[in-house]
Design a protein around this motif. Sequence first.
Motif, PDB file in Angstrom:
ATOM      1  N   ALA A   2     -10.952  12.232   3.641  1.00  0.00           N
ATOM      2  CA  ALA A   2     -11.629  12.334   2.346  1.00  0.00           C
ATOM      3  C   ALA A   2     -10.652  12.704   1.233  1.00  0.00           C
ATOM      4  N   SER A   3      -9.435  12.243   1.353  1.00  0.00           N
ATOM      5  CA  SER A   3      -8.407  12.554   0.366  1.00  0.00           C
ATOM      6  C   SER A   3      -8.318  11.439  -0.674  1.00  0.00           C
ATOM      7  N   ARG A   4      -8.241  11.826  -1.924  1.00  0.00           N
ATOM      8  CA  ARG A   4      -8.101  10.845  -3.005  1.00  0.00           C
ATOM      9  C   ARG A   4      -6.802  10.060  -2.842  1.00  0.00           C
ATOM     10  N   VAL A  45      -4.725   3.235   0.235  1.00  0.00           N
ATOM     11  CA  VAL A  45      -5.426   2.087   0.828  1.00  0.00           C
ATOM     12  C   VAL A  45      -5.625   0.985  -0.208  1.00  0.00           C
ATOM     13  N   PHE A  46      -6.034   1.373  -1.423  1.00  0.00           N
ATOM     14  CA  PHE A  46      -6.221   0.387  -2.493  1.00  0.00           C
ATOM     15  C   PHE A  46      -4.904  -0.301  -2.824  1.00  0.00           C
ATOM     16  N   ALA A  47      -3.830   0.497  -2.959  1.00  0.00           N
ATOM     17  CA  ALA A  47      -2.522  -0.072  -3.267  1.00  0.00           C
ATOM     18  C   ALA A  47      -2.074  -1.037  -2.176  1.00  0.00           C
ATOM     19  N   ALA A  48      -2.299  -0.650  -0.921  1.00  0.00           N
ATOM     20  CA  ALA A  48      -1.924  -1.517   0.199  1.00  0.00           C
ATOM     21  C   ALA A  48      -2.705  -2.824   0.176  1.00  0.00           C
ATOM     22  N   MET A  49      -3.986  -2.749  -0.172  1.00  0.00           N
ATOM     23  CA  MET A  49      -4.817  -3.958  -0.256  1.00  0.00           C
ATOM     24  C   MET A  49      -4.300  -4.894  -1.343  1.00  0.00           C
ATOM     25  N   MET A  50      -3.953  -4.331  -2.507  1.00  0.00           N
ATOM     26  CA  MET A  50      -3.442  -5.154  -3.607  1.00  0.00           C
ATOM     27  C   MET A  50      -2.116  -5.808  -3.231  1.00  0.00           C
ATOM     28  N   LEU A  51      -1.249  -5.041  -2.558  1.00  0.00           N
ATOM     29  CA  LEU A  51       0.037  -5.575  -2.130  1.00  0.00           C
ATOM     30  C   LEU A  51      -0.160  -6.675  -1.094  1.00  0.00           C
ATOM     31  N   GLY A  52      -1.120  -6.467  -0.192  1.00  0.00           N
ATOM     32  CA  GLY A  52      -1.413  -7.466   0.827  1.00  0.00           C
ATOM     33  C   GLY A  52      -1.941  -8.758   0.238  1.00  0.00           C
ATOM     34  N   LEU A  53      -2.853  -8.647  -0.736  1.00  0.00           N
ATOM     35  CA  LEU A  53      -3.402  -9.842  -1.381  1.00  0.00           C
ATOM     36  C   LEU A  53      -2.318 -10.585  -2.160  1.00  0.00           C
ATOM     37  N   ALA A  54      -1.454  -9.827  -2.824  1.00  0.00           N
ATOM     38  CA  ALA A  54      -0.352 -10.462  -3.555  1.00  0.00           C
ATOM     39  C   ALA A  54       0.547 -11.228  -2.599  1.00  0.00           C
ATOM     40  N   GLY A  55       0.744 -10.669  -1.402  1.00  0.00           N
ATOM     41  CA  GLY A  55       1.565 -11.336  -0.399  1.00  0.00           C
ATOM     42  C   GLY A  55       0.990 -12.672   0.051  1.00  0.00           C
TER      43      GLY A  55
END
Length: 281
Positions: A146-148, A154-164
């Motif tokens: 429950a950590s911000r 997780v959000f940053a990783a998702m954005m990086l993954g989609l960009a990839g």
Amino acid sequence: MWLLLSLTAVLMFTTQNLLMRVLAVKSVHPRTFSFVFNSWATFFAAILFLFERPSLAVLPQISWIQWVLIVAATLGYGLYERTHFLARKQLDASTTAILFLLSPVITFIGALLFLHEPLTFSKLTGAALLIGASLTVVHKNPKLQASRAVWIAVFAAMMLGLAGVFDKPASIGIPANFYSVALWGLSLCIVAFPSISWKQLTDEFKIGGWKVALTAFLNVIGFVLYVKALALADVSLVTPVTSSAGTLTVLAGIFILKEKSFMKRKIIAGVLMLIGILLLR
């Protein structure tokens, strides 16, 4: 050749990840710091572009669909750059590296679904192990539940993954150096929105000093090598290899940065990462 390019990129990304953790802790305004980092990256990417002087004759022939893909990749990288320093400031380098394993998994799945690259049992198992590596660190970890910072990572990783996912079709036929300049430069607009004060900007420039310039340089070199590797092999081959930077970051974080909390879990996660990467290949 693609493997050599990918492995060299791994070394760049691993060193960059360790430096990012050190710099992020010192930063007062992470978003402004990210703007400084990306400014240096744009500068170095432009120098590499001018040094190589690649032919741009292909640019007028780029279709509108490819331009849309370039914009989509820019948006993904821009949102990643806008947020990931917030996570790095609060989470240690080895934990962040494991959480960011979601990125190559997303890229891998996107390559299968949208780029129609072949799916095998070993690839599917490898992706599952990479996800399991992240869950190993998160499960019943009081620092992460429950950590911000975790959700931001997780959000940053998702954005990086989609960009990839967009990188390969977006960069087809375009010189790697030109593509990197475009992405770094346009990402600055996303990071800076809606505004950044001059005082914050000068403060973060002073805090980062030459170390942030070095980190940005390593990132640019790694990214250019990554894009060149994509021109020679499938995304589902290149991305798993470059994601092995996460394994090295986890181990380096433990032994170099002395990040000893939940060390056994991190080592287990590192092993899962390595097996997963080998299977994805």
